[in-house]
Design a protein around this motif. Structure first.
Motif, PDB file in Angstrom:
ATOM      1  N   LYS A 243      12.791 -21.130   5.223  1.00 37.93           N
ATOM      2  CA  LYS A 243      12.909 -19.872   5.533  1.00 37.93           C
ATOM      3  C   LYS A 243      14.546 -19.599   5.728  1.00 37.93           C
ATOM      4  O   LYS A 243      15.188 -20.474   6.359  1.00 37.93           O
ATOM      5  CB  LYS A 243      12.246 -19.501   7.020  1.00 37.93           C
ATOM      6  N   ALA A 244      14.861 -18.478   4.976  1.00 40.76           N
ATOM      7  CA  ALA A 244      16.245 -18.113   4.958  1.00 40.76           C
ATOM      8  C   ALA A 244      16.714 -16.675   5.118  1.00 40.76           C
ATOM      9  O   ALA A 244      15.788 -15.934   5.001  1.00 40.76           O
ATOM     10  CB  ALA A 244      16.704 -18.687   3.313  1.00 40.76           C
ATOM     11  N   ALA A 245      17.906 -16.579   5.034  1.00 41.23           N
ATOM     12  CA  ALA A 245      18.480 -15.067   5.099  1.00 41.23           C
ATOM     13  C   ALA A 245      19.618 -15.273   4.432  1.00 41.23           C
ATOM     14  O   ALA A 245      20.218 -16.270   4.184  1.00 41.23           O
ATOM     15  CB  ALA A 245      18.719 -14.768   6.661  1.00 41.23           C
ATOM     16  N   HIS A 246      20.099 -14.239   4.135  1.00 39.81           N
ATOM     17  CA  HIS A 246      21.432 -14.026   3.484  1.00 39.81           C
ATOM     18  C   HIS A 246      22.202 -12.832   3.722  1.00 39.81           C
ATOM     19  O   HIS A 246      21.723 -11.443   4.083  1.00 39.81           O
ATOM     20  CB  HIS A 246      21.385 -14.285   1.954  1.00 39.81           C
ATOM     21  N   ILE A 247      23.592 -12.593   3.451  1.00 40.55           N
ATOM     22  CA  ILE A 247      24.638 -11.479   3.371  1.00 40.55           C
ATOM     23  C   ILE A 247      24.842 -11.304   1.975  1.00 40.55           C
ATOM     24  O   ILE A 247      25.281 -12.359   1.353  1.00 40.55           O
ATOM     25  CB  ILE A 247      25.554 -11.409   4.289  1.00 40.55           C
ATOM     26  N   PHE A 248      24.286 -10.231   1.393  1.00 45.19           N
ATOM     27  CA  PHE A 248      24.575 -10.059   0.009  1.00 45.19           C
ATOM     28  C   PHE A 248      25.565  -8.876  -0.451  1.00 45.19           C
ATOM     29  O   PHE A 248      25.592  -7.679   0.062  1.00 45.19           O
ATOM     30  CB  PHE A 248      23.204  -9.795  -0.704  1.00 45.19           C
ATOM     31  N   VAL A 249      26.348  -9.270  -1.368  1.00 48.46           N
ATOM     32  CA  VAL A 249      27.191  -8.114  -2.060  1.00 48.46           C
ATOM     33  C   VAL A 249      27.060  -8.246  -3.538  1.00 48.46           C
ATOM     34  O   VAL A 249      27.260  -9.413  -4.236  1.00 48.46           O
ATOM     35  CB  VAL A 249      28.730  -8.514  -1.603  1.00 48.46           C
ATOM     36  N   ALA A 250      26.758  -7.083  -3.947  1.00 48.19           N
ATOM     37  CA  ALA A 250      26.332  -7.065  -5.248  1.00 48.19           C
ATOM     38  C   ALA A 250      27.314  -6.976  -6.056  1.00 48.19           C
ATOM     39  O   ALA A 250      28.365  -6.246  -6.014  1.00 48.19           O
ATOM     40  CB  ALA A 250      24.993  -5.707  -5.551  1.00 48.19           C
ATOM     41  N   ILE A 251      27.090  -7.302  -7.371  1.00 46.80           N
ATOM     42  CA  ILE A 251      28.009  -7.157  -8.475  1.00 46.80           C
ATOM     43  C   ILE A 251      27.136  -6.646  -9.808  1.00 46.80           C
ATOM     44  O   ILE A 251      26.408  -7.202 -10.157  1.00 46.80           O
ATOM     45  CB  ILE A 251      28.948  -8.412  -8.770  1.00 46.80           C
ATOM     46  N   LYS A 252      27.296  -5.652 -10.329  1.00 46.30           N
ATOM     47  CA  LYS A 252      26.551  -5.011 -11.334  1.00 46.30           C
ATOM     48  C   LYS A 252      26.947  -5.720 -12.509  1.00 46.30           C
ATOM     49  O   LYS A 252      28.059  -6.398 -12.655  1.00 46.30           O
ATOM     50  CB  LYS A 252      26.779  -3.488 -11.514  1.00 46.30           C
ATOM     51  N   ASN A 323      19.342 -25.645  11.675  1.00 47.80           N
ATOM     52  CA  ASN A 323      18.708 -24.231  11.567  1.00 47.80           C
ATOM     53  C   ASN A 323      19.833 -23.549  12.401  1.00 47.80           C
ATOM     54  O   ASN A 323      20.602 -23.652  13.376  1.00 47.80           O
ATOM     55  CB  ASN A 323      17.519 -24.198  12.752  1.00 47.80           C
ATOM     56  N   GLY A 324      20.011 -22.309  11.837  1.00 48.13           N
ATOM     57  CA  GLY A 324      21.024 -21.297  11.883  1.00 48.13           C
ATOM     58  C   GLY A 324      22.257 -21.446  11.204  1.00 48.13           C
ATOM     59  O   GLY A 324      23.395 -20.575  11.338  1.00 48.13           O
ATOM     60  N   ALA A 325      22.747 -22.733  10.486  1.00 47.41           N
ATOM     61  CA  ALA A 325      23.849 -22.888   9.966  1.00 47.41           C
ATOM     62  C   ALA A 325      23.682 -21.906   8.521  1.00 47.41           C
ATOM     63  O   ALA A 325      22.897 -21.564   7.919  1.00 47.41           O
ATOM     64  CB  ALA A 325      23.803 -24.426   9.315  1.00 47.41           C
ATOM     65  N   PHE A 326      25.135 -21.804   8.262  1.00 45.85           N
ATOM     66  CA  PHE A 326      25.214 -20.876   7.057  1.00 45.85           C
ATOM     67  C   PHE A 326      26.019 -21.349   6.034  1.00 45.85           C
ATOM     68  O   PHE A 326      27.133 -22.339   6.540  1.00 45.85           O
ATOM     69  CB  PHE A 326      25.845 -19.331   7.523  1.00 45.85           C
ATOM     70  N   ILE A 338      26.263 -15.244   1.266  1.00 44.22           N
ATOM     71  CA  ILE A 338      26.490 -16.053   2.235  1.00 44.22           C
ATOM     72  C   ILE A 338      24.928 -16.519   2.779  1.00 44.22           C
ATOM     73  O   ILE A 338      24.258 -15.615   3.192  1.00 44.22           O
ATOM     74  CB  ILE A 338      27.091 -15.642   3.405  1.00 44.22           C
ATOM     75  N   VAL A 339      24.492 -17.671   2.621  1.00 40.92           N
ATOM     76  CA  VAL A 339      23.190 -18.046   2.804  1.00 40.92           C
ATOM     77  C   VAL A 339      23.044 -18.636   4.087  1.00 40.92           C
ATOM     78  O   VAL A 339      23.770 -19.668   4.633  1.00 40.92           O
ATOM     79  CB  VAL A 339      22.804 -19.295   1.673  1.00 40.92           C
ATOM     80  N   ARG A 340      21.941 -18.517   4.829  1.00 37.30           N
ATOM     81  CA  ARG A 340      21.912 -19.135   6.375  1.00 37.30           C
ATOM     82  C   ARG A 340      20.365 -19.709   6.180  1.00 37.30           C
ATOM     83  O   ARG A 340      19.483 -19.142   5.786  1.00 37.30           O
ATOM     84  CB  ARG A 340      21.707 -17.885   7.211  1.00 37.30           C
TER      85      ARG A 340
END
Length: 767
Positions: A243-252, A323-326, A338-340
């Motif tokens: 189970k994961a989360a991320h912060i994403f910055v798009a590049i077209k 768990n919780g590491a990114f 950035i993957v968590r």
């Protein structure tokens, strides 16, 4: 057994002497020997036995579909529904095109799970589960081979792969031979290494070769639809799902270099803030450009497993151990992440996964094994008989027709009227197979191969046998027949309810008002308390909440970085614009937010500069769709300096976020530690809310501590029990009208379809 008994009696009399007329009269009749099932209920011309009723009762009540109904209560419910069915049938609702199409669709959807070879299917399901427990890292070499290739080409491909395998076993490198020989389109990129695979991710023969080959070994050549393969098993590991989360910055795609630089700068800035222990979820909500996850703190809805992500993302995620590491920022084809890691999850127990596995097996290439076994069984059950000479003649004819050797003539028409095989009592004519082959030929884009007629025949035989079995399934399989019958009756009942009990009442507001006026005494509200509650995890959090909520709008504990300016400058720079764009996105997503924008200057700066800075920021936000009504403007001038030594920090525009929605405050209070604060407000009756029930029903403020929670309440009003107005009672009025009309309809239907109950049998059942 009955006829055997009669034969035995007759044989006994004939063996030991002649049968007299009296003795013959004394022999029991078939009807006397076979006791009919006792009839519990009749509705019109339909009858229902005790056995049928018991089966329905068990299926509906004892399996929690209709819980807590006694046999008598269920009988009343059953009679009502059967009366609706009888009315629907009398009106011909079961003969409409819409009804027939709906039933056909339901049959089609349900048939797949009933027409299976259970023993083979169960073995495939168990095998799939055991394979899911392990993941296999494999490399392969593929040689292309047409699926209709002849024996010579097939043997050539096999021998070439066998030779390559021998060279690898003698010391040559697998990846080098893969690069030179494999027809896999990705070989130049991965040198034949497919990474980790698990069940259902590849064709079944390929999957089986991977799981049946030990680590470090190379399989013998094997064939799939794509050609011939050999696989080398590099490693095996236990099941892994994340189970994961991320912060994403798009590049077209096709973005210019400056966009790349801007995106990298933004992700690096967010990474630095995470290293300074800022909250991951808050940053994801505010800055992540993935619209599907940012509102959830960056958390993906689904779990990720092997070979479901781009390699860089997968490697980053799978490298996180806690768990919780990114991760550090990583690049994919979509942009920067950035993957968590939220948590690793174990494989669910077999019992919980059975239905999922069954559906996967039914739609997977391995189901061909089950279909072949099933075909053999149903052919035997249905007394399948082939006419080989007609099959051979038909194949020759098709070959001649499609290879343009002949045209159809009378002779061929004679052939087409002969049966090609028989299923049960049904003859399938050669004509049907010839037409099937011609349709397949058209769909194959007029590419013809001499092997086609035999392949088409096998497919045709399978289709016809399965169609025959499906048509007979309702009679052959009691469970399937009962299920279709229930669906059928359910649709008819729904039609009657919609036509007579729902639509007309819902649309007739005049009738609703009249019913309410006649029955106004029935609609009352109990005594209710109107209050607001702050429920905190400790005394400090409660005090903080009371302070925040003492004045509107409420300040949100979300720090927004200042915009810093050069001395006496008020122009908004490129960096300022990026920062303000993020702020605008936040405000547009959260319409209850207000923003306070404050202009500040250093004592050495010109007074007017602080106001100019604020005005230019507001003007830019307006171009992004933020109305001035949501902005609180402040000009602090030189009266709120930050530092006497770092004077440039005084030259700034600062921000504070507010909201008129208390739940916005709660969300941020709970971001770092869940359950820190709850806000409960509204009207409640006794027994409706556990926290409300802890309080005294008296006006004014009160504070209590219970089970480690600190609770403050302000009781605004205690509303005595009263009669409801029409709008408050409307839902209950409609329900009551429907019940009344339903009872009226049932009584009318009983006159048309008389209901007779065997009370003695019902008493026995009810005990």
């Amino acid at each position: 057994m009955t006829y055997k008994l009669i034969f035995f009696i007759f044989f006994t009399f004939t063996l030991f002497g002649q049968i007299t007329k009296k003795q013959l009269d004394d022999i029991p009749s078939v009807s006397e020997l076979v006791q009919p099932e006792p009839i519990l209920l009749s509705i019109g011309k339909k009858t229902f036995t005790v056995k049928e009723f018991n089966q329905l009762y068990k299926r509906n009540v004892l399996t929690d579909t209709l819980p807590e109904k006694t046999p008598k209560q269920f009988l009343d419910y059953f009679i009502q529904k059967q009366l609706f069915v009888a009315k629907a049938e009398k009106e011909g609702l079961d003969t409409t095109m819409a009804f027939r199409e709906e039933i056909t669709t339901i049959k089609r959807e349900l048939t797949a799970s009933f027409i299976v070879e259970k023993s083979v299917n169960d073995a495939l399901i168990k095998e799939a589960y055991s394979r899911l427990e392990t993941e296999v890292n494999v490399a392969h070499i593929l040689l292309d081979l047409d699926e209709f290739a002849g024996p010579d080409d097939t043997l050539m491909a096999y021998n070439k792969l066998y030779e390559l395998r021998s060279r690898i076993l003698n010391g040559e490198k697998f990846n080098e031979l893969a690069l030179k020989n494999s027809a896999d389109g990705t070989v130049k990129k991965d040198e034949g290494n497919l990474g980790y695979i698990t069940a259902f991710q590849t064709l079944y023969p390929f999957e089986s070769a991977c799981y049946n080959t030990p680590v470090g070994k190379i399989s013998l050549p094997f064939r799939t639809n794509h050609g011939y393969h050999i696989v080398k098993v590099l490693a095996k590991r236990e099941y892994q799902r994340w189970k994961a989360a991320h912060i994403f910055v798009a590049i077209k795609p096709n973005s210019i270099e400056s966009d790349e630089v801007t995106a990298k700068k933004k992700i690096d800035g967010l990474y630095e803030r995470l290293l300074k222990l800022e909250n991951f979820e808050n940053l994801a909500r505010l800055y992540s450009e993935d619209q599907t996850t940012n509102t959830k703190g960056g958390v993906f809805r689904r779990l990720f497993g092997t070979d479901e992500l781009e390699k860089s993302f997968e490697d980053a995620l799978f490298s996180l151990k806690k768990n919780g590491a990114f991760s550090e920022p990583i690049r994919t084809s979509k942009g920067w992440h950035i993957v968590r890691l939220i948590e690793k999850q174990e494989l669910k127990p077999f019992s919980e996964m059975y239905n999922y596995l069954q559906n996967k097996v039914l739609s997977d290439s391995r189901f061909e094994l089950s279909k072949k076994a099933l075909l053999q069984r149903i052919k035997k059950e249905n007394q399948f008989k082939v006419y080989q000479s007609v099959i051979d003649e038909s194949k020759d004819l098709i070959d001649s027709l499609l290879s343009n050797k002949i045209d159809l003539d009378t002779k061929q028409f004679d052939l087409s009227l002969k049966p090609i095989f028989t299923i049960g009592q049904k003859d399938i004519l050669a004509k049907k197979f010839i037409e099937f082959a011609q349709q397949k030929y058209v769909k194959s884009k007029k590419i013809y191969h001499e092997i086609y007629p035999s392949l088409w025949y096998d497919e045709f035989e399978m289709i016809e046998n399965m169609a025959y079995e499906e048509a007979a399934l309702e009679k052959k399989n009691l469970e399937f027949g009962n299920l279709i019958s229930e669906y059928r009756e359910g649709i008819l009942i729904q039609n009657i309810e919609e036509n007579y009990l729902k639509t007309s009442i819902l649309e007739d507001t005049t009738a609703q008002r009249n019913y309410f006026i006649k029955n106004v005494e029935k609609y009352t509200l109990p005594e209710r308390i109107n209050l607001e509650i702050f429920d905190a995890s400790n005394a400090d959090n409660l005090k903080k909440a009371k302070d925040i909520f003492s004045k509107e709008p409420f300040i949100i504990s979300l720090k927004w970085n200042d915009l810093l300016f050069s001395k006496n400058q008020s122009e908004v720079s490129e960096n300022h614009l990026l920062h303000l764009k993020d702020l605008a996105i936040l405000l547009l997503k959260n319409q209850s937010y207000q923003i306070e924008i404050s202009g500040n200057i250093d004592p050495d700066e010109t007074e007017v500069v602080s106001s100019e800075r604020v005005q230019k920021v507001i003007k830019y936000l307006a171009t992004l769709g933020i109305p001035v009504e949501r902005i609180i403007e402040k000009d602090n001038g030189k009266f709120q300096p930050i530092s006497k030594t770092e004077r440039d920090k005084n030259m700034r525009v600062s921000f504070k976020l507010f909201s008129f929605n208390k739940q916005d405050v709660v969300k941020f209070q709970n971001a770092l530690k869940p359950e820190s604060l709850k806000v409960i407000s509204g009207n409640f009756k006794k027994g409706e809310n556990k926290t409300v029930d802890l309080l005294k029903w008296q006006l004014g403020e009160q504070q209590i501590e219970k089970s480690g929670r600190f609770i403050f309440a302000n009781v605004l009003n205690i509303e005595p029990a009263r009669k409801m107005n029409f709008y408050e009672a409307k839902g209950r009025v409609i329900k009551a009208m429907q019940v009344a009309k339903e009872n009226e309809l049932i009584e009318k239907l009983k006159e048309i379809f008389p209901v007779i109950i065997n009370d003695d049998l019902l008493k026995k059942i009810s005990k």
